[in-house]
Scaffold this motif. Structure first.
Motif, PDB file in Angstrom:
ATOM      1  N   CYS A 161       0.851  -1.194   0.000  1.00 24.09           N
ATOM      2  CA  CYS A 161       0.000   0.000   0.000  1.00 24.09           C
ATOM      3  C   CYS A 161       0.883   1.239   0.000  1.00 24.09           C
ATOM      4  O   CYS A 161       1.708   1.416   0.890  1.00 24.09           O
TER       5      CYS A 161
ATOM      6  N   CYS B  20      -5.976   6.674   2.036  1.00 25.25           N
ATOM      7  CA  CYS B  20      -6.004   5.815   0.844  1.00 25.25           C
ATOM      8  C   CYS B  20      -6.084   6.661  -0.413  1.00 25.25           C
ATOM      9  O   CYS B  20      -6.856   7.613  -0.486  1.00 25.25           O
ATOM     10  N   ILE B  21      -5.277   6.318  -1.406  1.00 23.44           N
ATOM     11  CA  ILE B  21      -5.335   7.049  -2.671  1.00 23.44           C
ATOM     12  C   ILE B  21      -6.115   6.259  -3.722  1.00 23.44           C
ATOM     13  O   ILE B  21      -6.079   6.586  -4.898  1.00 23.44           O
TER      14      ILE B  21
ATOM     15  N   CYS C 239      -5.688   3.392  -5.124  1.00 21.69           N
ATOM     16  CA  CYS C 239      -4.902   2.923  -6.252  1.00 21.69           C
ATOM     17  C   CYS C 239      -5.277   1.508  -6.664  1.00 21.69           C
ATOM     18  O   CYS C 239      -5.006   1.086  -7.776  1.00 21.69           O
ATOM     19  N   GLY C 240      -5.861   0.742  -5.762  1.00 21.19           N
ATOM     20  CA  GLY C 240      -6.271  -0.619  -6.115  1.00 21.19           C
ATOM     21  C   GLY C 240      -5.187  -1.663  -5.937  1.00 21.19           C
ATOM     22  O   GLY C 240      -5.401  -2.835  -6.235  1.00 21.19           O
TER      23      GLY C 240
ATOM     24  N   CYS D 206      -3.911  -2.968  -3.259  1.00 19.70           N
ATOM     25  CA  CYS D 206      -4.138  -3.988  -2.234  1.00 19.70           C
ATOM     26  C   CYS D 206      -4.944  -5.143  -2.809  1.00 19.70           C
ATOM     27  O   CYS D 206      -4.599  -6.306  -2.608  1.00 19.70           O
TER      28      CYS D 206
END
Ligand code: SF4
Ligand code: SF4
Lengths: 397, 418
Positions: free
Chosen positions: B358, B387-388, B390-391, B393
């Motif tokens: 992450c 959280c940005i 970004c996907g 995780c």
């Protein structure tokens, strides 16, 4: 497909929905087991070459029992997961790697059953166990069948008989020098040797008044096999423990695939090196009294850095690298973050060497991993990553 | 760039960004010119909408877009048959006749608003609002991001190659209007020729070219601020709060068009790709074009099971072929049966990769746990707003758990105050 063939537009309502990301890097947990299996098979092949068909015997028993126990339990509990068999297979193979090739059939039976039952089934499968199943099984047989799993003499096939020889009877190697100097023409198929791990955990027999350097030089020259032999594995030991080169290749594979994280390896090796160089070796004098000598790693003798050689022996001896490179990286029983992995490796290195050098324990690497596994909860709680933007904000210019 | 023909009908939605709807200002039956205002920004945060092509207003109704449903929309029947490409703008004025300095940020923001420009980011807001906010916060550093927001987007390369003049012009305006210290052009250093080309082309201007790795999610504004300027954005704040304005590269040519000719934002260069696309490439596509028309023109090489508006990591699924393209559509990915893996979630194996990978240092596993137990109030101490989105995780999770979904859900449920 021909170029002018027209593919119809999708039917209304047939398009899939669902949240992003639509791209996955790791398709499920089975590929993880497959990579570990590939790594383990490299080690098994080295065992096959060194110990012949006996490797297959131990491997077959271990794998069969592991699969049998796992599938019996999943039948009984009606809890089927596509990957539980894959992990049972992996446990079976890795467990075989930790055993010497000469064990009786009941050792892998009991050990593999123990590993699967206590290690995997009872905790509820992959992800729920604290201790690596293989190590649980190994510790169980270490306690139950001590003489079988750490025999006084280790067998290894003689030169010229590798792979096809019969591991039986044999000639004691210590009277003949190193494995490589054994004459190929002899009819003996098996040589018996004492693996360096055994020598290193026992007190050094020496005389009073001998300097550190002389003592270690004597150990290296007269008692231990040549160091390259420990790399090739012709000094005997467990199926997967013996050949250090195979273990390193397997570890590199895991490192490349990202399952083994380098902070763990570095921390473990550095801590092991520092400790072996520092911790006192126990010596046994001719009159039966015990003494200790500090800083063996600094010992030099006639200009030779024998202390460093001694440290090298410790690194390649016995189960240390097998535990570090193949067992410790198991995703479920290792810490979450890389910083955690460094601490984890540190514990493995420290405990392995302390138990071996200070207490003379056999199979100290497995005990070290059990202890490190136990600490994972604490490690995870103390090595959480810093969340972006939550402290140490740089001033705005 | 490939030409996209003008479709038979357009449904132009009144919401094309993350904000409230515009207000329709035309009646059915009226003839409109290309670029004529058809939806007006009525409330704060909404954006002007313009007619993408010359034609007749044929009706008023509702359409779906990738990120919104049942949006009020205007049906437009184009009467020009020309393609939607550069051909429609042959009468361009050379950009060298434009002023080098545009001292007034209000003027620039008003021009952007008038043209209905978005900031081309995700989430998408109006460019005018963003510029005004930057001015009021006293922003002195500007980062122009040319690193693709997603690995599959190819538009920035094309823009960099084609619009050098526009890019330099627009950065000069922003520079003088905001009285900035410096403008940083964040570029993908793997294309060394382009980077050196831009270094020499921008020497003597306030632009500094920084070559960065293009490793996803480098293109995220939060990470760019950290990497380029070493400023870490405090929890819950945005780059503007630390004195940095991060703009996507696509903003610059659009801004030049808006300033030069009052040319509004009515289309966008869209990367159409994916294994099921027969003729993938960059197309200039009008907003309001239906996905059915796009698929029909691009052609299919395999049957499509999923249409993604945006990239593979942050895009949104399009559920109907009658949905339309908006100003938010950066790319369209067509996935077939083989490439669209439906995740099969299993129990977490505690491998820790989600936490390790992450970029914000979050613990997605714990956040998912909070969602599953249904007590989002516990999530506050886990700082979900870092959280940005970004996907990554979800991308790395071997148990295929819906981690990103869970974190995004929590972000909506838990308020920001720590
Ligand atoms: S989407 Fe996942 S990996 Fe990315 S910032 Fe959010 S929690 Fe972290
Ligand atoms: S990546 Fe998935 S399996 Fe691994 S710890 Fe995170 S949630 Fe669990």
């Amino acid at each position: 497909m021909s170029d002018n063939q027209v593919i119809p537009l999708p039917e209304p309502g047939s398009l899939r929905s669902g949240a992003s990301p639509y791209w996955r890097g790791v398709p499920g947990v089975v590929p993880i087991a497959a990579t570990f299996l590939l790594a383990a098979s490299i080690v098994i092949i080295s065992g096959l070459i060194l110990f012949g068909w006996n490797t297959l015997r131990v491997l077959a028993i271990s794998v069969a029992v592991a699969l049998l126990v796992e599938s019996t339990f999943s039948l009984l509990t009606r809890r089927t997961r596509s990957w539980s068999e894959a992990y049972a297979l992996l446990v079976g193979v890795l467990f075989a790697c930790t055993l010497p090739p000469t064990v009786n059939w009941h050792v892998p039976v009991v050990g593999a059953a123990f590993a699967i039952m206590l290690g995997q089934v009872l905790p509820g499968g992959v992800g729920n166990y604290i201790w690596h199943p293989v190590v649980l099984g190994r510790i169980a047989v270490q306690i139950l069948f001590h003489d079988q799993v750490t025999p006084k003499w280790s067998s290894v096939l003689a030169p010229g008989h590798l792979l096809w020889g019969n591991l039986d009877g044999g000639q004691e190697l210590s009277t003949l020098g190193s494995w490589g100097s054994y004459p190929v023409s002899q009819d003996v198929q098996t040589l018996l040797s004492v693996p360096p791990a055994e020598h290193l955990r026992l007190p050094i027999i020496t005389e009073s008044g001998v300097s550190n350097g002389e003592m270690i030089a004597g150990l290296v020259r007269d008692i231990l096999p040549p160091w390259p032999d420990t790399l090739f594995g012709v000094v005997g030991g467990g199926i997967g423990e013996a050949c250090v080169i195979a273990v390193i290749v397997a570890g590199l594979l895991l490192l490349w695939r990202g399952f083994l994280r380098w902070p763990m390896v570095v921390a473990a090796i550095v801590s092991a090196v520092v400790l072996t160089a520092m911790l006192p070796v126990r010596i046994l004098l001719a009159d039966g009294t015990m003494a200790t000598r500090w800083f063996p790693g600094l010992a030099g003798w006639e200009g030779l850095p024998v202390g460093l050689v001694y440290v090298c022996y410790h690194l390649t001896a016995g189960e240390f690298l097998l535990v570090l490179l193949l067992l410790a990286p198991d995703p479920s029983s290792s810490p979450l973050t890389s910083r955690g992995h460094a601490w984890f490796g540190f514990i493995i290195g420290v405990v392995t060497i302390m138990l071996r050098v200070l207490m003379g324990m056999p199979a100290s690497g497995y005990w070290a991993l059990i202890i490190a596994n136990t600490m994972v909860g604490v490690i995870n709680r103390t090595t959480k990553r810093r969340i972006f933007g939550t402290w140490r904000v740089k001033p705005v210019y | 760039m490939l030409d996209f023909p003008s479709p038979a009908v357009l449904w132009v939605p009144m919401i094309q960004h993350d904000g409230p709807a515009g207000c329709m200002v035309v009646d059915v039956g009226r003839e409109v010119e290309r670029g004529e205002l058809i939806g007006e920004a009525a409330e704060a945060g909404s954006l002007n909408v313009h007619a993408p092509l010359t034609g007749r207003i044929a009706g008023i109704g509702h359409v779906d877009t990738a990120r919104a449903f049942d949006v009020p929309a205007i049906q437009l029947e184009p009467t020009e048959s020309k393609g939607v490409d550069e051909g429609a703008r042959e009468t361009r004025v050379s950009s060298s006749t434009l002023p080098d300095e545009l001292k007034d940020i209000e003027l620039l923001a008003d021009l952007a608003d008038g043209a209905g420009l978005t900031d081309f980011g995700l989430p998408t807001v109006g460019l005018g609002d963003k510029l005004r906010r930057a001015a009021s916060k006293g922003v002195r550093d500007i980062i122009i991001n040319t690193i693709p927001a997603e690995p599959t987007l190819l538009v920035t390369k094309l823009l960099l190659a084609k619009y050098l003049d526009d890019i330099i012009k627009a950065t000069q305006w922003l520079y003088s209007a905001l009285d900035a210290r410096r403008v940083w052009l964040a570029m993908d250093r793997s294309d060394a020729r382009q980077v050196t080309g831009y270094r020499s082309a921008t020497s003597g201007t306030p632009i500094r070219v920084v070559g960065l790795s293009n490793k996803y999610p480098q293109g995220s504004p939060t990470l760019l601020t950290k990497v380029v300027l070493g400023r870490e954005i405090p929890y819950g704040q945005s780059p503007i709060d630390v004195g940095v304005l991060v703009l996507e590269l696509e903003v610059l040519p659009a801004l030049v068009s808006a300033v030069r000719r009052n040319e509004p934002m009515v289309d966008r260069i869209v990367t159409v790709g994916g294994p099921a696309a027969k003729r993938p490439g960059n197309y200039r596509i009008c907003v309001g074009t239906r996905y059915a028309d796009i698929l029909g023109y691009v052609g299919l090489s395999h049957s499509v099971v999923r249409i993604i508006d945006g990239g593979l990591m942050k895009g949104a699924s399009v559920k109907s072929l009658d949905a339309v393209v908006t100003k938010q559509t950066s790319s369209i990915m067509l996935l077939d049966q083989d490439t669209d893996r439906i995740p099969n979630p299993g129990p977490c194996i505690h491998c820790g990769w989600c936490q390790e990978d992450c970029p914000a240092g979050l613990d997605p596993m714990a956040l998912l746990d909070v969602v599953e137990r249904g007590c989002p109030s516990e999530a506050k101490s886990l700082f979900p707003h870092a959280c940005i989105e970004c996907g990554l995780c979800s991308y790395v999770c071997p148990a295929e758990l819906p981690l990103t979904e869970a974190v995004v859900e929590i972000k909506q449920k838990v308020s920001l105050d720590v």
